[in-house]
Design a protein around this motif. Structure first.
Motif, PDB file in Angstrom:
ATOM      1  N   TYR A   1      59.871  19.188  19.884  1.00  0.00           N
ATOM      2  CA  TYR A   1      58.663  18.599  20.450  1.00  0.00           C
ATOM      3  C   TYR A   1      58.848  17.091  20.590  1.00  0.00           C
ATOM      4  CZ  TYR A   1      55.928  22.876  19.743  1.00  0.00           C
ATOM      5  OH  TYR A   1      55.451  24.162  19.806  1.00  0.00           O
TER       6      TYR A   1
ATOM      7  N   SER B   1      62.511  24.867  17.514  1.00  0.00           N
ATOM      8  CA  SER B   1      61.597  24.214  18.456  1.00  0.00           C
ATOM      9  C   SER B   1      61.852  22.724  18.454  1.00  0.00           C
ATOM     10  CB  SER B   1      60.124  24.479  18.092  1.00  0.00           C
ATOM     11  OG  SER B   1      59.836  25.863  18.088  1.00  0.00           O
TER      12      SER B   1
ATOM     13  N   ARG C   1      56.720  20.516  24.412  1.00  0.00           N
ATOM     14  CA  ARG C   1      57.876  21.227  23.870  1.00  0.00           C
ATOM     15  C   ARG C   1      59.005  21.183  24.897  1.00  0.00           C
ATOM     16  NH1 ARG C   1      57.677  27.454  21.503  1.00  0.00           N
ATOM     17  NH2 ARG C   1      59.748  27.447  20.528  1.00  0.00           N
TER      18      ARG C   1
ATOM     19  N   ASN D   1      54.085  24.595  16.202  1.00  0.00           N
ATOM     20  CA  ASN D   1      53.035  24.179  17.138  1.00  0.00           C
ATOM     21  C   ASN D   1      51.842  23.578  16.412  1.00  0.00           C
ATOM     22  OD1 ASN D   1      52.480  26.790  16.078  1.00  0.00           O
ATOM     23  ND2 ASN D   1      50.957  27.124  17.667  1.00  0.00           N
TER      24      ASN D   1
END
Length: 295
Positions: free
Chosen positions: A196, A194, A206, A157
């Motif tokens: 993105y 993850s 996301r 993030n």
């Protein structure tokens, strides 16, 4: 007006009333205001329309509809490029790119669109390749700076937010243009895998799975049919290959399929998909495409 003669014999200046009216003061135009836009400001009859006329000359100018046309034009460069697909599976993330081959003289593998960013992260890009390289280089710099300062790998993030802020900077100054590249960012950190999407406007979201580029609509439709939470990355490689071949427009030129992943099988490091698995995925995608055409 006759001029009066002073006692010294030197003619004096005419009275103020005889000098004539003063010329009008020039209109104030800011340096960043386009001339065509400035000449139309003011007056309902000369107001600019919201289709881009005048408002698309600077990235710092909003249209009456609240749009920034330069950013939308940059997005068009992404939408008209090869399709990029990303899937977040249960054990990692898979990225695939439809890279157009614009010349028969190109050697295989040139002009990469799948990049390794750090040991735990990678990226795939659609749009202008030079702009994509600049964004990826910035991502590598952010990873290195975080590692030097904190002594560890940058969280997903944090990396996504920093890159989004970097892209957003190119929409704030009139002497710059927005980046004409959209980037899919795949990472595997302590919180798991993850995926993105970084857009030209500076937005970052996301996803479980998404696509950008020319065939994005058809690709998203196929992604919604998948059970990503039950799918391994090996199965994800097969799915990405099938989607890219399915949404490829026959009117376009030939293309190469680039595949990359970061998963448990790759040691939680971003790597290119092994050649044997890549060839198997391409063969399966072509076979599935031939079956669909026969049906």
């Amino acid at each position: 007006v006759p001029r009066q003669v002073a006692a010294s014999g030197v003619p004096s200046a005419p009275p103020p009333a005889a000098r004539g009216p003063r010329p009008p003061a020039p209109a104030l135009i800011w340096p960043h205001t386009p001339r065509r836009a400035a000449c139309k400001l003011g007056g309902a009859s000369g107001a600019m329309s919201s289709i881009g006329t005048g408002y698309d000359l600077s990235v710092t100018t909003y249209s009456p509809d609240g749009k920034v046309f330069q950013v939308e034009y940059a997005q068009k460069a992404v939408d008209n490029s090869g399709t990029s697909v990303g899937l977040r599976c249960k054990d990692g993330v898979v990225l695939g790119v439809e890279k157009f081959v614009t010349s028969k003289l190109f050697t295989p593998g040139t002009g990469r669109r799948v990049y390794a960013v750090d040991r735990h992260s990678g990226a795939a890009a659609s749009g202008l390749t030079p702009d994509a390289r600049v964004v990826v280089q910035r991502a590598r710099s952010e990873c290195q700076q975080y590692k030097n300062f904190y002594g560890g790998l940058i969280p997903a993030n944090v990396l996504a937010d920093r890159l989004a802020s970097y892209l957003h900077l190119f929409t704030l100054y009139w002497y710059l243009r927005p980046m004409g590249a959209g980037v899919l960012l795949a990472t595997y950190d302590k919180d798991g895998p993850s995926l993105y999407l970084l857009e030209t406007s500076g937005e970052a979201h996301r996803y479980f799975g998404t696509a950008i580029g020319k065939g994005r609509q058809g690709a998203k439709t196929e992604i919604e049919k998948l059970k990503l939470d039950q799918m391994t990355c090996r199965e994800g490689v097969m799915a990405v290959a099938k989607i890219v071949y399915q949404v490829h427009d026959e009117k376009d030129k030939e293309f190469e399929l680039e595949l990359g992943w970061v998963c448990e099988e790759s040691g939680k490091q971003f790597k290119r998909v092994p050649d044997d698995l890549h060839a198997e995925a391409v063969a399966a995608a072509k076979a599935a495409l031939d079956e669909d055409m026969e049906d």
